[in-house]
Design a protein around this motif. Structure first.
Motif, short mmCIF file in Angstrom:
data_model
loop_
_atom_site.label_atom_id
_atom_site.label_comp_id
_atom_site.label_asym_id
_atom_site.label_seq_id
_atom_site.Cartn_x
_atom_site.Cartn_y
_atom_site.Cartn_z
N TRP A 1 0.91 -1.32 0.02
CA TRP A 1 0.08 -0.11 -0.05
C TRP A 1 0.91 1.29 -0.15
N ILE A 2 1.81 1.30 0.61
CA ILE A 2 2.88 2.39 0.72
C ILE A 2 3.38 2.58 -0.92
N MET A 3 3.79 1.37 -1.48
CA MET A 3 4.25 1.80 -2.90
C MET A 3 3.15 2.01 -3.76
N PHE A 4 1.91 1.64 -3.40
CA PHE A 4 0.77 1.94 -4.34
C PHE A 4 0.27 3.50 -4.12
N LEU A 5 0.40 3.84 -2.67
CA LEU A 5 0.00 5.28 -2.76
C LEU A 5 0.94 6.59 -3.06
N PHE A 6 2.29 5.86 -2.95
CA PHE A 6 3.24 6.67 -3.39
C PHE A 6 3.90 6.22 -4.85
N TRP A 7 3.13 6.04 -5.51
CA TRP A 7 3.51 5.46 -7.00
C TRP A 7 4.53 6.13 -7.83
N PRO A 8 4.43 7.61 -7.83
CA PRO A 8 5.46 8.18 -8.72
C PRO A 8 6.71 7.94 -8.00
N ILE A 9 6.65 8.11 -6.91
CA ILE A 9 8.36 7.64 -6.11
C ILE A 9 8.87 6.44 -6.61
N THR A 10 7.86 5.25 -6.40
CA THR A 10 8.25 3.91 -6.96
C THR A 10 8.66 4.03 -8.22
N LEU A 11 7.74 4.32 -9.18
CA LEU A 11 8.21 4.46 -10.48
C LEU A 11 9.50 5.23 -10.68
N LEU A 12 9.81 6.30 -10.27
CA LEU A 12 11.00 6.74 -10.27
C LEU A 12 12.34 6.17 -9.82
N TRP A 13 12.05 5.38 -8.78
CA TRP A 13 12.87 4.37 -8.09
C TRP A 13 13.16 3.18 -8.87
N PHE A 14 12.28 2.68 -9.54
CA PHE A 14 12.42 1.65 -10.40
C PHE A 14 13.18 1.86 -11.90
N SER A 15 12.79 3.18 -12.12
CA SER A 15 13.59 3.89 -13.38
C SER A 15 15.00 3.97 -13.25
N PHE A 16 15.14 4.56 -11.84
CA PHE A 16 16.60 4.74 -11.67
C PHE A 16 17.35 3.48 -11.53
N LYS A 17 16.71 2.29 -10.91
CA LYS A 17 17.40 0.97 -10.95
C LYS A 17 17.76 0.56 -12.50
N PHE A 18 16.66 0.85 -13.31
CA PHE A 18 16.80 0.35 -14.51
C PHE A 18 17.74 0.90 -15.33
N LEU A 19 17.86 2.17 -14.95
CA LEU A 19 18.92 3.03 -15.74
C LEU A 19 20.14 2.73 -15.38
N GLN A 20 20.39 2.47 -14.05
CA GLN A 20 21.82 2.16 -13.53
C GLN A 20 22.44 0.76 -13.97
N ARG A 21 21.38 0.01 -14.15
CA ARG A 21 21.80 -1.57 -14.82
C ARG A 21 22.06 -1.25 -16.37
N ALA A 22 21.35 -0.38 -17.03
CA ALA A 22 21.42 -0.21 -18.40
C ALA A 22 22.98 0.57 -18.64
N CYS A 23 23.36 1.36 -17.63
CA CYS A 23 24.46 2.17 -17.80
C CYS A 23 25.58 1.14 -17.67
N VAL A 24 25.65 0.33 -16.65
CA VAL A 24 26.56 -0.47 -16.30
C VAL A 24 26.88 -1.59 -17.49
N TRP A 25 25.66 -1.96 -18.29
CA TRP A 25 25.79 -2.99 -19.30
C TRP A 25 26.37 -2.08 -20.57
N PHE A 26 26.02 -0.99 -20.65
CA PHE A 26 26.38 -0.15 -21.62
C PHE A 26 27.79 0.13 -21.70
N ILE A 27 28.45 0.40 -20.45
CA ILE A 27 29.81 0.77 -20.21
C ILE A 27 30.86 -0.54 -20.43
#
Length: 310
Positions: free
Chosen positions: A244-270
């Motif tokens: 419910w915390i993740m659901f209520l604060f879905w913008p922050i959750t989405l931002l967090w998942f986006s950041f983790k995905f971008l981090q993994r993508a950067c490591v793979w690209f490097i």
């Protein structure tokens, strides 16, 4: 004099592991982060400029080959390391200690192979019992490191150094068969008696999960379905609260998942760009294959877009 770099050659095997996606960079929470050789070395005494340049050059080749980037401390000639050895790898600090010598590249390759074993083959690294000099020289991790240093010298066409490695190997065989003593080859047997290493059971993903070593003390006890404990009510409550915390604060959750995905993508690209640059310098065939694959994928995407647009 050329070695056919195929089959049992450990240098080519590491290249093929990278090409097939089996050997992927693991930064060990940052201490194995890629970097320039000059950033990784520390000299505690004067070193010949040619030696320093050769160390830097070969460090970068070995580091990219094995995907390990340890720190290296170079001691002046005449320094006595524990046990009488010319090099050591410390897994806790991801640091190599080597003594300056005429043939130094084989020692560097040997110790960096130990770093590779510790990071990518931990179940083998912990599986040896070493309580004497003879057990040390017969251990799988030591046999593998000595084989890698010889293969690397052939790969880089350091034939004089390769011959020196072969001579050392012949001395080790004489020692193992009891024809000469540990003292004759400059090794202190008391070091292993005072610093024994016993085999442990370690999972292959020991470092991938960053969970620390796992030592199996006994076999797990099987529990019948009747006696198996049920999940407590508090566990369900905690999971519901998180949801419910993740659901209520879905913008922050989405931002967090986006950041983790971008981090993994950067490591793979490097890693991908680093592999391309390395292949361009030392493996032209592998570089051309990767470029052809990239062009084929881009062409397929363009054709696909064109078909869908019509």
């Amino acid at each position: 004099m050329k070695l056919n770099i195929a089959g049992n050659n450990l240098v080519e095997l590491a290249f093929s592991e990278q090409r097939n996606g089996y050997l992927k960079h693991n930064d060990l929470n940052g201490i194995n982060r890629p970097g320039y050789a000059k950033e990784k070395f520390r000299f505690l005494g004067p070193v010949d400029p040619f030696t320093e340049k050769t160390l830097y050059e070969n460090y970068e080749i070995i580091a990219e080959n094995l995907k390990v980037y340890p720190k290296v401390v170079v001691y002046p000639r005449g320094t006595n390391l524990p046990g009488g050895h010319s090099g050591f790898y410390s897994s806790s600090s991801h640091e190599i200690q080597i003594v300056d010598a005429y043939y130094l590249i084989s020692t560097l390759a040997h110790e960096m192979r130990h770093a590779y074993q510790y990071i990518y083959l931990p179940d083998l690294f912990f599986a040896d019992r070493i309580t004497s000099a003879k057990e040390y020289y017969q251990a799988r991790i030591e046999l593998d490191a000595r084989q890698y240093e010889r293969h690397y010298c052939i790969y880089r066409e350091y034939f004089d150094e390769y011959e020196s490695c072969e001579y050392s190997e012949s001395q080790i065989k004489l020692f193992l068969t009891g024809k000469i003593t540990a003292q004759d080859i400059g090794v202190d047997n008391h070091y292993y008696l005072e610093n024994p290493q016993y085999p442990k059971v370690v999972s292959r993903n020991y470092h991938e999960d960053q969970r620390g070593s796992y030592v199996e003390v006994r076999k797990p006890i099987q529990i019948s379905s009747e006696s198996r404990p049920t999940k407590s009510k508090s566990m369900y409550v905690n999971s519901n609260i998180k949801f419910w915390i993740m659901f209520l604060f879905w913008p922050i959750t989405l931002l967090w998942f986006s950041f983790k995905f971008l981090q993994r993508a950067c490591v793979w690209f490097i890693d991908f760009i680093s592999d391309l640059w390395f292949d361009l310098r030392y493996d032209k065939g592998g570089f051309m294959k990767k470029i052809l694959i990239i062009l084929s994928i881009l062409l397929a995407i363009i054709v696909g877009i064109g078909v869908l647009s019509f």
